[in-house]
Structure formats: C-alpha cells, structure tokens
Design a protein around this motif. Sequence first.
Motif, mmCIF file in Angstrom:
data_model
loop_
_atom_site.group_PDB
_atom_site.id
_atom_site.type_symbol
_atom_site.label_atom_id
_atom_site.label_comp_id
_atom_site.label_asym_id
_atom_site.label_seq_id
_atom_site.Cartn_x
_atom_site.Cartn_y
_atom_site.Cartn_z
ATOM 1 N N ARG A 25 24.592 76.122 132.711
ATOM 2 C CA ARG A 25 25.044 76.972 133.824
ATOM 3 C C ARG A 25 26.536 76.839 134.056
ATOM 4 N NH1 ARG A 25 21.791 79.808 137.693
ATOM 5 N NH2 ARG A 25 23.259 80.642 139.218
ATOM 6 N N GLY A 26 27.154 77.933 134.455
ATOM 7 C CA GLY A 26 28.578 77.880 134.719
ATOM 8 C C GLY A 26 29.063 79.202 135.273
ATOM 9 N N ASP A 31 33.252 81.696 132.084
ATOM 10 C CA ASP A 31 33.108 80.610 131.106
ATOM 11 C C ASP A 31 31.906 80.847 130.203
ATOM 12 O OD1 ASP A 31 35.281 79.463 132.270
ATOM 13 O OD2 ASP A 31 34.114 78.127 133.575
ATOM 14 N N VAL A 32 30.840 81.365 130.805
ATOM 15 C CA VAL A 32 29.633 81.636 130.018
ATOM 16 C C VAL A 32 29.916 82.719 128.987
ATOM 17 C CG1 VAL A 32 27.342 82.693 130.172
ATOM 18 C CG2 VAL A 32 27.962 80.796 131.700
ATOM 19 N N VAL A 33 30.622 83.759 129.410
ATOM 20 C CA VAL A 33 30.939 84.842 128.473
ATOM 21 C C VAL A 33 31.873 84.341 127.381
ATOM 22 C CG1 VAL A 33 32.107 87.084 128.238
ATOM 23 C CG2 VAL A 33 30.481 86.706 130.104
ATOM 24 N N THR A 68 29.233 75.076 124.433
ATOM 25 C CA THR A 68 28.784 74.969 125.838
ATOM 26 C C THR A 68 29.086 73.603 126.440
ATOM 27 O OG1 THR A 68 26.583 74.208 125.173
ATOM 28 C CG2 THR A 68 26.882 76.592 125.430
ATOM 29 N N LYS A 69 29.939 72.819 125.781
ATOM 30 C CA LYS A 69 30.114 71.436 126.246
ATOM 31 C C LYS A 69 30.717 71.352 127.650
ATOM 32 C CE LYS A 69 34.510 70.682 123.942
ATOM 33 N NZ LYS A 69 35.180 70.295 122.709
ATOM 34 N N ASN A 70 31.426 72.379 128.074
ATOM 35 C CA ASN A 70 31.992 72.337 129.418
ATOM 36 C C ASN A 70 31.089 72.968 130.478
ATOM 37 O OD1 ASN A 70 34.303 71.034 128.501
ATOM 38 N ND2 ASN A 70 35.216 73.003 127.892
#
Lengths: 682, 682
Positions: free
Chosen positions: A646-647, A651-653, A670-672
């Motif tokens: 989740r974010g 950031d997800v895009v 996806t590490k962040n």
Amino acid sequence: MFSRQSLRLFSSSVQRSAKTKLKHKMSAAQATNAEFSREALESVLKRRFFFAPSFEIYGGVSGLYDYGPPGCALQANIVDTWRKHFVLEEDMLEVDCTMLTPHEVLKTSGHVDKFADWMCKDPKSGEIFRADHLVEEVIEARLKGDKEARGIKVEEVEEEDDQKKKRKKKVKEIKAVKLDDETVAEFETILAKIDGFSGPELGQIMIKYNIGNPVTGDPLEQPVEFNLMFETAIGPSGQLKGYLRPETAQGQFLNFNKLLDFNNERMPFASASIGKSFRNEISPRSGLLRVREFLMAEIEHFVDPENKSHANFDSVKDLEVSLLSKEVQQAGKTDILKITIGEAVKQGIIDNETLGYFVGRIYKFLVKIGINPEKMRFRQHMSNEMAHYAQDCWDAELQTSYGWIECVGCADRSAYDLSVHAAKTKEKLAVREALKEPITVEEFECNIEKKKFGPLFRKDAPKVEEWLSSRTQCDLENLAKELETKLKITTKIPGIDAENVEIPGELVKIEKKRKTVHIREYTPNVIEPSFGIGRIIYSVFEHCFWTRPEDSARAVLSFPPLVAPTKVLVVPLMNNKELQDATKEVKSVLRKAQIPFKVDDSGASIGKRYARNDELGTPFGITVDYDTIEDGSVTLRDRDSTLQVRGALADVVAAVQNITYKGISWEEGTKNLTKFESKSDE
Amino acid sequence: MFSRQSLRLFSSSVQRSAKTKLKHKMSAAQATNAEFSREALESVLKRRFFFAPSFEIYGGVSGLYDYGPPGCALQANIVDTWRKHFVLEEDMLEVDCTMLTPHEVLKTSGHVDKFADWMCKDPKSGEIFRADHLVEEVIEARLKGDKEARGIKVEEVEEEDDQKKKRKKKVKEIKAVKLDDETVAEFETILAKIDGFSGPELGQIMIKYNIGNPVTGDPLEQPVEFNLMFETAIGPSGQLKGYLRPETAQGQFLNFNKLLDFNNERMPFASASIGKSFRNEISPRSGLLRVREFLMAEIEHFVDPENKSHANFDSVKDLEVSLLSKEVQQAGKTDILKITIGEAVKQGIIDNETLGYFVGRIYKFLVKIGINPEKMRFRQHMSNEMAHYAQDCWDAELQTSYGWIECVGCADRSAYDLSVHAAKTKEKLAVREALKEPITVEEFECNIEKKKFGPLFRKDAPKVEEWLSSRTQCDLENLAKELETKLKITTKIPGIDAENVEIPGELVKIEKKRKTVHIREYTPNVIEPSFGIGRIIYSVFEHCFWTRPEDSARAVLSFPPLVAPTKVLVVPLMNNKELQDATKEVKSVLRKAQIPFKVDDSGASIGKRYARNDELGTPFGITVDYDTIEDGSVTLRDRDSTLQVRGALADVVAAVQNITYKGISWEEGTKNLTKFESKSDE
C-alpha cells in the motif's frame, strides 16, 4: 534439393520425423508438465476471447482464427517488443511490402514449383487427404491395434485437435489386429522416415499396405502435388496471375538496392518486416500452430560472405543455450548440449558469429516475452533437411503439449535469394566495396571480332554475342580449353533453334589477363531469423499457464508485465458515488502515465474480480477503498503471489511503471511501499 | 440503393462529382499553396525511400507500393498514435480478424453483388478502361479543346499521375476543336453528375458522343460490371470460394456476441481493428491515394438506437470544425460552415451526439499526427450518396494537390450489418437489456392450427409455418387485416414453387395481446469511423512539406515529433576516436530512454548532414563536439527553426522526451537550456 521443408522459415508442418522420434525418448520430467491441462487452458482462452475460429457464426473455416481483445493486445505487445528488441536496438531497416505478389517473383524464388504438399483424393466421396499425414495416422493406428491385440498397454497420446467436436481424427477407431513382426518393423521404419518420402513413394506405401479412405476403406487416387500458395488475379483482365505471399522475405530481397543506398552503402546491415503471410494448408489442425493466415516477423541480415563476424557478438557470447546438433540427430540421438554461444561458434557447431549472435538474440527475445528457457532448444537442420545453398540453419523449438514446435527459423541462406532475382531481372543486386589497397587479379577475358559475327550468324549474331559476354570465369576457362584443342566452340545457345552453334576460333579470343582492381564486388549472404508470431503466442500461453494449488479452478496466465494485454485492473471496493470519484482519479493518473488498464466496478466480490483478471493475465490490481478518499493511498496487488502493498497513488503507479517497462522485480519495485496484510483474494 | 460509393469507408475513388465542382469554386488562397511543388515532394519521398513501387526490378505492378524504412516507421508511429488515441483512451475492444473471407459472408454483406465498378474493353487491343474515368477524361479533354479553339486561356490543372513515365493520361493530346454551345452545356452537366451514372447510362453517353479508345478511336464494348474483390480458393478442393476482405468491418460484426460478452454485456461499446484490406482497382493511379492493398483502421461503435448520446461528448462540444453539409451541396454550393460540434448537433446538422463525438475525435487525431486543420473539412454525404439504411455520414476530407481527398469516413449505419448477418445465420446478434420497470406492451401474436397444416400443405407445411413465424409486427398487422376482410391469406412464399399460397382463416389466428415485458431486446446501431491510413499518410506528407526560403533545394518534412520516423540525429563534429567515445555515451543514454535515433558520422559537413535529415523529418539533432568531452554538454537543434540550445546530455534528452511524447512546445521544453548562437546549418 529444394523441398518445401527447406524453404525458409519453419515448414508449416509441425516438424515430425525428428519430433516423433523424440517424443518417445524424452525423460518424463522433460516431456510433460504434470500440472498442465490443455483442456483447462483452452477453456480459459475461449472464455476470455483470446482467440476464436473466424466466421464461427457461418460455421467457421479451418485454419482461420480471429484474435479477440486480450489476444490482440498480447500480439501487439509482442510485436512492439520485437520491434524494439531487434529493429530499434539494432538499427535495422524495417520495410512494409505488399502481400499480393506477381507470379514471376515467386517463380524465380522457387515457390511456384516447389512450395507444395502431396494430397490424394477419394474419387468416390471427393474427400482430400494430405498423403503424409494419412499414411502416418493409419500406420500409427495399426501399430496401436497391434499392441492392443498383443495385450500391451497403449500410452494415451493427447489429441492434436483443438476443435474436437468439428474435426475428428481421420482414423476413428483402433481395431485390435495383430500384425506380424516384420510388418511392425516396416511400419516403424516408415514412421521414422515419414517426412522424407516423395509423393510417388507415399503412393507406393499406400498400395503396398492397402491404405485407403480410413472411414470407408475405398481406394484413393495416387498423390498429386498441391501448391500451398493462394492464387488470385491482379487487375481486370485476369491475366496477371498473383499469389498471397507465403513469407515476407521476397519484398526485402527485391528492395535490396534501395536499402543499401538508404544505409549509405554500408555493410553489413539488416532489413526487417512484420506482416501477414498465407499458406493454403490441405487440412489444418492443431489450433494456432497450423493456420492458413499468420503473422510473421522476418529479418534479412546482409553480410559479406568473407566476413561473418558480428560487431556485437560479445554481448551474447557467454549466454548458455541448449543445442541439438545435426551430428547428434544423424546418429539417431537427441542429447542436448548445454553450451555458451561463444564456445559453440569457436568449436564450429554454429557456423559463424552472425548466426550465433542471432541465436542469442532470439533466446533473449523469447525469454523477455514469457517463454520458459527450460522449454526452449535450438535444433540444427540435418543435411537432408537443408536446401543445397544453405550454409547452416538452427530452429528455435519450444516445448508444448503438442511436442517440440518450430517457432523461429534462423538460417544462413548464402547468396541464393539475391542471386536468383538478379539473374532473372538482370538488375545487379550486389555490393561494391572500395578496396583499401588495389589488388592485382588474373581473369579470363573474352574478345570477339564483332564485324565478322553479322555475316556468319545473321539474325542470331546478337544472341551469340550476348551468350559469350555472360559467361562466368569458370565457363571461360573451359571455353579457352575447347578453343585450344578444337579451334572452335560448339554449343547450344538458348533462343537459337539450331541444335548446335559453331563459333570458329578466328572470331573469338579467350585469354587470361592481369588486372589491377580497385573495387571488390560481391553478392551479400543472407542470415535470416524468421519468427512465426502465432506459434510463439501459443507457446507463451502454455508456458505462462498454471492453476492455483489451493483451487485448480483458479487459472492464472502469468504473462510478463511488458507483454500482458492489460497492466492494471482497477477495483473499487464498492460501486458507489464516493468511490467512483476516487476511481476517476486513479484512472486519470494511469491514463496520463500511458499504462493500459481496465476498471471492474461490477458487484462481484473483490476475489472474484481478481480471479477473472488472473485469467486475463493482468499483472497488477489497484484497490480503491475508503482510505483512498481519506489519504489518497491505494493497495497494489501482485497477480502471481497475490501479495499486496500500500502507498500513495503516485508511488504505486511509479512502481507499476518501473516493473512493467523497466524490467525491475516486484520486490525491488515495491520496496518503499508498505506491506498490506489482508489478503485480496478472499 | 446500395451502390459501391455507399459502402462503408471512402469509395476508393477520389470522390469526384462534388470535388470537381468545388475545385473551381475554391478561393485561390484555399485552393493552392503557392509554395508547394508536388514534384519536389515526390523527389524527396523517392530519394529517401519513404515508399516505392513494389516489385520495381520486375517492372512493378500498378497500385502496389512498399514502404521503405522512414515510411514504415512513420506508418508504425501513426498506427501507434491511433491505437492510443482511440483504443486505449476509449477502452475499445481491438480485434484482429483474417483477411481471407469466405464467399457467403461477403454475399450477405452485399459486396459480392454490389462492390463493383463499370469497365469496358477494346475488343481489338484487349485494353480495359474504367468507364466513368474514361468518359470524364475524354469530355474534359474535349472541353479543353473547345476553349483553346475559342481562344480562352486554359488553366493548368496538375496531373494526377505520380509515375508519369509509365502511365500516361489516356487522352494524350488536346485537339483545338470548337463545340457548339449546346454540347458544351451537355458536357458540363455530364461532368457534374459523373459519379451518379449507371453502367448502361455511361454506355449510352459513349455511343451518343462517340467515345471510344482515346488513342486509336476504335469503338469499345458496352460497360460491364467488374467486382473489385480479389478472389481465391480456400482449401485443396478449390470449392470454397473466398475473397480478400475489402474492409476490416465484417470480422467485427461477426464477433459481436463474443465482444458483448467480453464487455460484460454492457452497452454502448466499440470494437476496433487495424489491418490490410484489398481492392482490385481497374486502373489505379494517383500514387498512394488509390492502391490495391492498403492499411485501414476501423471502429465499430455499437449503440442503443434509442439513445445515441455519448458520455464524453462534453470533451469535444466546444471544438470548432469546418462542415460542408448536404443541404449546401444539394443547393449546388460549397460554403463551409465553421461551427462547434455542440452547436452542430444541437441544430441537427450532425445527426446525433455519438456521431458528433467521433467527428471531434477524428479532428483531434488528424491534427495530432500533422494534418493542417486549415486543410481539413467534414463533408456530409448527400441523400443520393448514402445507402438506404444509413442515418448520416460525414467524411473527413483533406486538401492536397489532388483536390479534397476523402480520408476518413464516419457513418451511422443503423442496424444494417448486424441484421443481415443475423438473418442469414439465424444467430441472434442483439442486446438484451433488463428493464428497470417491467412494461406492458401490446403485440400481435400468430397462432396456428398446426395439425391441419400437414394435410393441406403436405411437404410445404414447414415452409409455410416458418414463413408465418418469421413475420414482423408490421407484417402481422397487415395480415390480421387481410384475414379480417378476406378470411384467408394469399401470398408468395420463398422456396415454394406455387405462384401463390393460400392460408385459410381457420388455420391461423392473428391477434393483438397485452404482455408484461421485463427484457428489452434490440439490435444495436453502428457508428463507424473508418480510416484509410495510406491516404492520411500521403496528406501528412503534403501538409508537412516545405522548402527553406533561403534555398528552395533544401526541403523539410515537418512531422510532429510524436510520429516522426526517427526522433534524433546524432552528429559527431568529426569522425575520430575521441568523439566516437562521446557519441557512444549519447547513444547509450538515448537507447535507455527508448528514443529512436540515428547516427550520422559520415565525413559530410554538419550542415549537409542536417539537410539530409530535414528531408527525413527528424525533429531534433544532437551535436557532439569537443566540449562534450570536457563537460558532458551537447547541442540540441530544432529542425523547423534550426535554433540551437545547449545543456547537459541528461537535460537535453529529457527535453527531447518531453517535447516528443508529452506534447510540450520547443520553447517550453528547452527553457532551462542555454541558447546557442553558432548556426548549425552553416
């Protein structure tokens, strides 16, 4: 020999002899994916309209298929990847040539005379059978019947037919009839050599073993050749005969001079072409693997015959590939050699660097679009498979439930194609290269007493002159000898009726002369990687298909994100006004980022919606929920692991973009983002 | 009426009647670009191998062209833009259907019977002429001759022929012969109506005015219809007759049910298809504008006939377009109406929102790929041009040196296509929509005394029953009246030999009944935007072509960066080791950014190298010089203005990316880079 099989690209037949033999020799682990069910895959492909028989509401036409939206998008993405991987990265000259091709061009290329299969007709029913397939099936059925009669358990071999209801196998039932041992041995020999028989030989086998119409038993006519090109007439008079091209290559050869000029006369260079080709198969089966209209992508790499090194060879030389060499096959074996391309070229297994380079590039391309490298091998053509002019040929074969399928051909065709078109059109298709140092050569020269030709040969004089002036160095050497011993030349000259023409020695002088040469002129050789996109797509389907261990009804197509038809499924938790607004925002951001997505705002449960899209191979899901309204965050789901993170939307895009187009892994991409515990698939 | 012109997409003819008339009425400023020289453009297109006649070394085949590397890349970029603009942005369902199409499908669609031109043959020479073109050219030539004889200066109209050497105009010389005034008037009327004549009418004109072979004067045979589809045989028996599709639309209609299902039964939705189609033109000319094999992109937007609003109409409603309505044309005028799409739909000039929406989307697409909006208009089909079933039709026409060319058709085809295929195949091609509120309807119902049918009609009984059960509501109403007055039905029934069949009143009862209906079933209407990509590409060439005022030999093709074949030309100042290394770095950064580029490290001057690439339409140049080695900066050149800016490589590449793919202007995109004074083109 110039057999249909030895024409460029894969023979449209699923290559049999080698394969049939191999099928029995593969280890069980290699041969089948225990989990794989072709029926389950086909059910998904049909239900999700990846493809379907064309004109189905009119009853369909064998060998013609339409791609529905996901199949069409997958195909477009694979073609786009091909174009970037080959054309753009390698500065190839892409051309788009017509499919309609006049007779004369394909006469010269050899297709009019030799691009044929053998068929035989039942004079009573009018049914037509492809001779080699018929013989093969009948003999296989009899061998099976023999085994039954001997009480040997018969292994179930899967049907090659994807439209079981419509097109049954020709041999409907296996009769348990014991054969004598000698016949069994003969039958096995025939099967092993089935691809090598000529039409008359197949006819003899049919007579000897009484092979007729498998349903009625009626005798068939002897096999006749059937040309596989679709014929049509161009223009209103009906007199210009044409064909639909059986391959895209000819257009590239015919434009050679323009391409060389476009490339500022520099060698080597490659042209490329993506487009449909056509083959009028006698009785197409095997779904997408044998069709009458298909997409090809072909490269013609033009190279100096005296220097087949490749500037980028280093980039592939350490790549390990699985090779099945001709020596191994000719010894009746199927042992795979795992070897680096550098080593294979060094040892002379692969003929030259350029061929080796393309083997490596093909490997990388296929892996990029979702082919399992464990199910890929390069099989070298055996000496009797290759055309006389071919130097070496390697097929990329992909393992599927139909066996090993030839999907990419990679042949060194020497100077054949350019030479035949140049000879026919009298248009020079050659490279002139300024030599760094002029060289001295000894060459035969032919000088004639022109003014004596007219009185002697009269109207034939120009033909005799032309004949003499078009002799090769080797011809001239022989003629010089003839003149020396017989003081005249006696020969048949095309276009002159007389049986023999005599050219007296006083009219013609053939001598070896030393010359200083500043230009080297040569006909380039052609290395031709040729891709059957439909077959590759089908193999990608098989290699990417699996079902979730916890529920075999839940199928997944794990396409690499790069080629997946759609990249993201957007799933609002509920279909109400609040979430609709939040969804609109997600859509607008995705659209701006040019990421292909779909929205599923149906009333189905989140799990159901994701399951539906796992079947479509969509790699990511973005869930929009009430927290999205609060803080602008969304959940991102991974198709293969069903893991969620989740974010913030941006950031997800960005993660989706990096994983899809930059080849970054899920973990890295996806590490962040924050791990999200609630499972999406409940 | 179902004439060839009224079939979907543009008639392959460069539309004449309207156009011919218009040519004379356009203001001078509109009609010609004083600077434009078609000869100069064609010379560039040929020299840079944008396209060339196919099979040229074999003498070529009329109407067939190959795209060379820059033409092919331009085409691929335009197709890619089309796909993003329409398919992705609008969630259309793209399909890829076969070109080979069986006879029955095209019989149903009407193409077998009506997709034809009229041709006439010279029985002596065997030459074949397209009747309408011949009549038009001969009459135009005679009118010209008349003017000469009267001493009136004849305006030079440019030749339509791009291969002047090979295919001359039929009428070779204009003879100055004065005609009487009456004949002149008759000829002018014929020219104005030339598209409307049937074959026999053309034949009568030829007899009346003694129009024969324009070279020999020999009489011609009467016009006969020539179907424009290429015919072939599918399968080995030769009995399954097929054609190469004349358009991509049929495959989309036949897959309607699968597409509706894929779309989760939601309406409205659109399918789309990009692919080659074929028309066997009688005597193709006009270069890329009239060819035998061409790329099309077609959309079939399926919509509820009772609700043709469009959800995104607002996004185009304020767009101003140039319309030429049918009323204006029918009044013999050509006045362009500049109006917003919103207003045009409101006033009923454009029939409905969906049609208006696509007019707007087409406009935006064409501008995006380089069409000059000043040279674009939408022409409405006149009543006699349209098929009987069509609701409304607007062609996007582009102005070129050949006149106004129909490049995109945009038609509301009502329910015609789905209806004919459904009727032929008995497969329902319809939408079932759950009604929010059940409604009560009154419908005629037909009940028959089935057991009495057999004894009376014997073997024809099933046919009579089927006929009765397939009557529409309107039929039933009439039959009910007939029963009431005559106590029997007298009718001809297809498939029954008898002249009339009598159905006595006691066997059949037709009554109006009230029913509660929960489902509404309807056949969707189709709005069809249909793009001829080759014609659009040719128009882009003309609209983007100009020569530098300071030197008319320096031609430029100002393609928008988005569709330009190559985005960047990398030019090292000199070809030496130091600059080669710096160039390698530039190449690697561009490759990583996926920007298509070329390197020109030839010995030619910088100015010459740029001039060469201006002709190829490459929008940006990056110069690598000795400062690059020092500080990593490069120069960026703008093709159109030849302005230069300088900055760090990464910033320059970012600017290229933003201008090319995000549509940012040069000024905006380079505002953080430093102006660079030395002109690149010296």
